[in-house]
Design a protein around this motif. Structure first.
Motif, short mmCIF file in Angstrom:
data_model
loop_
_atom_site.label_atom_id
_atom_site.label_comp_id
_atom_site.label_asym_id
_atom_site.label_seq_id
_atom_site.Cartn_x
_atom_site.Cartn_y
_atom_site.Cartn_z
N ILE A 1 -1.87 -12.60 3.62
CA ILE A 1 -3.22 -12.20 3.23
C ILE A 1 -3.35 -10.68 3.24
O ILE A 1 -3.93 -10.09 2.32
N LEU A 2 -2.81 -10.04 4.26
CA LEU A 2 -2.86 -8.57 4.32
C LEU A 2 -2.12 -7.93 3.16
O LEU A 2 -2.57 -6.94 2.60
N VAL A 3 -0.97 -8.50 2.78
CA VAL A 3 -0.22 -7.97 1.65
C VAL A 3 -1.03 -8.10 0.37
O VAL A 3 -1.13 -7.15 -0.42
N VAL A 4 -1.63 -9.25 0.14
CA VAL A 4 -2.42 -9.46 -1.07
C VAL A 4 -3.62 -8.52 -1.11
O VAL A 4 -3.91 -7.91 -2.14
N VAL A 5 -4.32 -8.39 0.00
CA VAL A 5 -5.49 -7.51 0.05
C VAL A 5 -5.09 -6.07 -0.18
O VAL A 5 -5.74 -5.35 -0.94
N SER A 6 -4.00 -5.64 0.42
CA SER A 6 -3.58 -4.25 0.24
C SER A 6 -3.16 -3.99 -1.21
O SER A 6 -3.44 -2.92 -1.76
N GLU A 7 -2.53 -4.96 -1.85
CA GLU A 7 -2.16 -4.80 -3.26
C GLU A 7 -3.40 -4.75 -4.14
O GLU A 7 -3.46 -3.97 -5.09
N CYS A 8 -4.38 -5.56 -3.84
CA CYS A 8 -5.64 -5.53 -4.61
C CYS A 8 -6.33 -4.18 -4.46
O CYS A 8 -6.82 -3.61 -5.44
N ILE A 9 -6.39 -3.68 -3.25
CA ILE A 9 -7.01 -2.37 -3.01
C ILE A 9 -6.25 -1.29 -3.77
O ILE A 9 -6.85 -0.41 -4.40
N ARG A 10 -4.93 -1.36 -3.74
CA ARG A 10 -4.11 -0.37 -4.45
C ARG A 10 -4.39 -0.42 -5.95
O ARG A 10 -4.55 0.62 -6.59
N LEU A 11 -4.45 -1.60 -6.51
CA LEU A 11 -4.72 -1.73 -7.95
C LEU A 11 -6.11 -1.21 -8.30
O LEU A 11 -6.28 -0.55 -9.34
#
Length: 51
Positions: free
Chosen positions: A36-46
């Motif tokens: 979940i943290l990986v997905v959230v961080s990727e979304c924030i980065r995008l």
């Protein structure tokens, strides 16, 4: 005497099984939290890159 020893053996196996299940649950929680943290961080980065 024999019954009490066998019942203690079953209790020990039950405790080991419960411990294994607790470890599996803990591993599943840790893994899902990490994903979940990986997905959230990727979304924030995008979002920040497209902003």
């Amino acid at each position: 005497m024999k019954k009490s020893l066998s019942s203690k053996g079953y209790q020990s196996n039950g405790a080991k099984t419960a411990e294994r299940l607790d470890r599996k649950k803990l591993f599943a929680i840790a893994l899902s939290t990490f994903l979940i943290l990986v997905v959230v961080s990727e979304c924030i980065r995008l979002v920040l890159m497209n902003w």
